[in-house]
Design an enzyme around this catalytic site. Structure first.
Site, PDB file in Angstrom:
ATOM      1  CE  LYS A 189      -1.154   2.611  12.574  1.00 41.89           C
ATOM      2  NZ  LYS A 189       0.045   1.775  12.386  1.00 41.89           N
ATOM      3  CD  GLU A 264       3.627  13.384   1.639  1.00 38.62           C
ATOM      4  OE1 GLU A 264       3.339  14.472   2.137  1.00 38.62           O
ATOM      5  OE2 GLU A 264       4.712  12.795   1.840  1.00 38.62           O
ATOM      6  CB  CYS A 298       8.335   8.042  -1.271  1.00 35.41           C
ATOM      7  SG  CYS A 298       8.700   9.648  -0.563  1.00 35.41           S
ATOM      8  CD  GLU A 395       7.427   2.234  -3.548  1.00 37.28           C
ATOM      9  OE1 GLU A 395       6.473   1.664  -2.989  1.00 37.28           O
ATOM     10  OE2 GLU A 395       7.726   3.415  -3.338  1.00 37.28           O
TER      11      GLU A 395
HETATM   12  P1  NAD Z   1       2.206   0.908   4.548  1.00 33.82           P
HETATM   13  O1  NAD Z   1       1.173   1.437   3.629  1.00 33.82           O
HETATM   14  O2  NAD Z   1       2.331  -0.547   4.717  1.00 33.82           O
HETATM   15  O3  NAD Z   1       1.976   1.472   6.027  1.00 33.82           O
HETATM   16  C1  NAD Z   1       1.919   2.869   6.286  1.00 33.82           C
HETATM   17  C2  NAD Z   1       1.042   3.101   7.503  1.00 33.82           C
HETATM   18  O4  NAD Z   1      -0.296   2.718   7.186  1.00 33.82           O
HETATM   19  C3  NAD Z   1       1.447   2.307   8.737  1.00 33.82           C
HETATM   20  O5  NAD Z   1       1.278   3.116   9.877  1.00 33.82           O
HETATM   21  C4  NAD Z   1       0.439   1.169   8.727  1.00 33.82           C
HETATM   22  O6  NAD Z   1       0.204   0.616  10.002  1.00 33.82           O
HETATM   23  C5  NAD Z   1      -0.796   1.876   8.213  1.00 33.82           C
HETATM   24  N1  NAD Z   1      -1.819   0.999   7.632  1.00 33.82           N
HETATM   25  C6  NAD Z   1      -1.650  -0.193   7.015  1.00 33.82           C
HETATM   26  N2  NAD Z   1      -2.848  -0.690   6.642  1.00 33.82           N
HETATM   27  C7  NAD Z   1      -3.786   0.211   7.022  1.00 33.82           C
HETATM   28  C8  NAD Z   1      -5.195   0.265   6.914  1.00 33.82           C
HETATM   29  N3  NAD Z   1      -5.895  -0.707   6.343  1.00 33.82           N
HETATM   30  N4  NAD Z   1      -5.837   1.345   7.404  1.00 33.82           N
HETATM   31  C9  NAD Z   1      -5.149   2.354   7.982  1.00 33.82           C
HETATM   32  N5  NAD Z   1      -3.814   2.351   8.132  1.00 33.82           N
HETATM   33  C10 NAD Z   1      -3.138   1.288   7.646  1.00 33.82           C
HETATM   34  O7  NAD Z   1       3.563   1.573   4.081  1.00 33.82           O
HETATM   35  P2  NAD Z   1       5.024   1.306   4.655  1.00 33.82           P
HETATM   36  O8  NAD Z   1       5.472  -0.022   4.170  1.00 33.82           O
HETATM   37  O9  NAD Z   1       5.043   1.597   6.119  1.00 33.82           O
HETATM   38  O10 NAD Z   1       5.853   2.482   3.949  1.00 33.82           O
HETATM   39  C11 NAD Z   1       6.472   2.341   2.702  1.00 33.82           C
HETATM   40  C12 NAD Z   1       5.637   2.979   1.607  1.00 33.82           C
HETATM   41  O11 NAD Z   1       5.410   4.347   1.889  1.00 33.82           O
HETATM   42  C13 NAD Z   1       6.307   2.938   0.251  1.00 33.82           C
HETATM   43  O12 NAD Z   1       5.384   2.560  -0.738  1.00 33.82           O
HETATM   44  C14 NAD Z   1       6.729   4.388   0.043  1.00 33.82           C
HETATM   45  O13 NAD Z   1       6.885   4.762  -1.300  1.00 33.82           O
HETATM   46  C15 NAD Z   1       5.634   5.125   0.717  1.00 33.82           C
HETATM   47  N6  NAD Z   1       6.061   6.487   1.065  1.00 33.82           N
HETATM   48  C16 NAD Z   1       5.630   7.548   0.307  1.00 33.82           C
HETATM   49  C17 NAD Z   1       6.061   8.835   0.583  1.00 33.82           C
HETATM   50  C18 NAD Z   1       5.636  10.012  -0.264  1.00 33.82           C
HETATM   51  O14 NAD Z   1       5.938  11.132   0.116  1.00 33.82           O
HETATM   52  N7  NAD Z   1       4.979   9.818  -1.408  1.00 33.82           N
HETATM   53  C19 NAD Z   1       6.918   9.055   1.650  1.00 33.82           C
HETATM   54  C20 NAD Z   1       7.338   7.964   2.406  1.00 33.82           C
HETATM   55  C21 NAD Z   1       6.890   6.681   2.112  1.00 33.82           C
END
Ligand code: NAD
Length: 501
Positions: A189, A264, A298, A395
């Protein structure tokens, strides 16, 4: 024709089929539209890229069933055959790397100079994990009194992979490649803001000859398809990359079905520059680690901790360089920063410009929008911040650096650790003992000394505190996607306790 125009022309060719047909899900080897659709738009100018099939709980159920049905044969496939298929995927990624990179730039706003490499890293992820995968039943034997134990490792089953919109192609391969190599089947997803390259990856899997059901794609919203995936009883584990608060939600959603989770999450990573460091190299690394990839990264070093004595000169050099960073069209090879992913994120990042000013930090560079179309912002630097300011704690996930000065090593450590996150840390010093001491006490899953983030795939990747659970890379990925089983064989000579004799 300029490089930009050439890229635009090629992109138009690649996108043509999506304009008419939309971006479809891929379940059990078949393309599937949706009862409903959503749109993906380019952050460059808000133009429509394509409509996207909206996956629902029913779509997730179809995909999970397909993954479950495909699992036994995929798990039992001889390792060499599976390895060859995964290498074929890597070959196809390399063949289509330009298409993947162009689509990624347009869908996410990331600059071509980085995405062209990120696409190839996707191929590398497949090759690395294909070659490293444990044999189907690898394990060890352990002798105990009267007993011979045989341990073996088994793929956990169908897994859900939920990915974010930042460098989505590379990150998706980082999760999907080890899952497939371990013998798991996958329901992916992707983020609703970046569906293009997830579709390309699913197509490449099919083109490479993955059996139907081994890699399924369900587009949709987090609270819809994402939630359904985390709650599905046939999905044994969730590998998630995204925000910390989404990770917390997923934990709750997966509780009823006792999901194994790998997270992550976010970061507020410190880069600590001591006065004795090689300041030229430190400057390059500080700039690269916060402003490359639009700061939507990230591992970005979003908090600069600089020793007081060198701060004025370091800041002056920083400002001069930051003001020269080229903001522009992501498909232009000269561009260093493209637009932010979408309007809400743009509002969040520019909101932090206002917060920083209101909190009394010094806006030393940037702090404003670029142009009136698309979600472009200037690379931004706040100096004179204090550790408890929101710009030093939260962040931002954009091209904004917050600088704090420190007097002593102990103070630097206290500030560095005093945040909710613990993903990465960067330490600049030529004092080896201090580097060892400081990095030992720094609360982060990954620390680089005198370096920017240079990834070596066999090393562990992951965070502590609010930055994650679990590790990827090397064999750590397989620890998540596999179960260890123990079988104890009696040697026939131990005494069995007798009841009722
Ligand atoms: P997000 O958490 O909003 O969304 C990530 C994914 O989760 C999307 O596919 C979204 O549709 C899904 N999602 C959202 N709500 C959900 C739920 N209730 N149940 C299941 N899935 C759900 O994150 P984003 O804004 O897309 O990405 C940015 C974030 O990702 C930042 O905080 C960044 O630091 C983090 N990130 C971390 C790493 C790492 O390696 N630690 C790497 C990349 C990004």
């Amino acid at each position: 024709m300029t490089d930009l125009a050439a890229h635009q022309a090629k992109l138009a060719t690649h996108l043509a089929r999506f304009r008419d047909g939309g971006i479809l899900n891929l379940i059990d080897g078949q393309d599937q539209g949706g009862a409903d659709w959503f749109e993906t738009r380019s952050p460059v100018d808000e133009s429509l890229i394509a409509r996207v099939a909206l996956g629902t709980a029913e779509t997730v159920d179809d995909a999970a069933r397909a993954a479950k049905a495909a699992f036994p044969a995929w798990a039992a496939m001889p390792g060499e055959e599976r390895r060859a298929l995964l290498h074929r995927i890597a070959d196809l990624i390399e063949e289509r790397a330009e298409e993947i990179a162009l689509c990624e730039c347009w869908d996410t706003g990331q600059a071509w100079r980085f995405m062209s490499k990120a696409a190839l890293r996707g191929a590398e992820n497949f090759r690395f994990f294909a070659d490293r995968a444990p044999g189907a039943r690898d394990g060890q034997s352990l002798h105990a009194p009267g007993q011979l134990n045989i341990t073996s490792r088994h793929p956990i089953g169908p897994v859900g992979v939920i990915t974010p919109w930042n460098t989505p192609f590379m990150l998706s391969t980082w999760k999907i490649a080890p899952a497939l190599a371990a013998g798991c089947t996958v329901v992916h997803k992707p983020a609703e803001f970046s569906p293009l390259t997830a579709r390309l990856l699913a197509e490449i899997g099919r083109q490479a000859g993955l059996p139907p059901g081994v890699l399924n794609l369900v587009n949709g919203m987090g609270e819809g398809a994402g939630k359904a995936l985390t709650e599905h009883p046939d999905i044994r584990a969730i590998a998630f990359v995204g925000e910390s608060r989404t990770g917390s939600l997923i934990m709750k959603q997966g509780a009823d079905t006792l999901k194994r989770v790998h997270f992550e999450l976010g970061g507020k990573n410190p880069v600590v520059v001591f006065a004795d460091a090689d300041l030229d190299r430190a400057l390059d690394a500080v700039i690269f680690m916060i402003y490359s990839l639009n700061g939507e990264r990230c591992t970005s070093s979003s908090r600069l901790l600089v020793e007081e004595g060198i701060a004025p000169e370091f800041h002056a050099r920083l400002v001069e360089r930051v003001n020269r960073i080229r903001v522009g069209h992501p498909l232009d090879p000269a561009t260093e920063i493209g637009p932010l992913i979408h309007e809400t994120h743009f509002r969040k990042v520019t909101g932090f410009f206002d917060i920083g000013k209101a909190e009394g930090a010094c806006l030393a560079a940037g702090g404003e929008r670029v142009g009136n179309t698309g979600w472009f912002v200037k690379p931004t630097l706040f100096t004179g911040a204090t550790p408890q300011m929101r710009i030093a704690q939260e962040e931002v996930f954009g091209p904004m650096l917050t600088s704090i000065t420190f007097k002593t090593e102990a103070e630097a450590l206290r500030i560095a650790n005093d945040v909710a996150y613990g993903l990465t840390g960067y330490v600049w010093t030529n004092d080896l003992t201090r580097a060892l001491r400081f990095s030992d006490a720094l609360e982060a899953g990954m620390i680089w000394v005198n370096s920017e983030n240079v990834r070596h795939l066999p090393t562990p990747f992951g965070g502590v505190k609010a930055s994650g659970i679990g590790r990827d890379g090397g064999d750590w990925s397989f620890d998540f996607y596999m179960e260890t089983k123990n079988r104890a064989f009696a040697l026939g000579n131990h005494r069995i306790q007798r009841l009722g004799a």
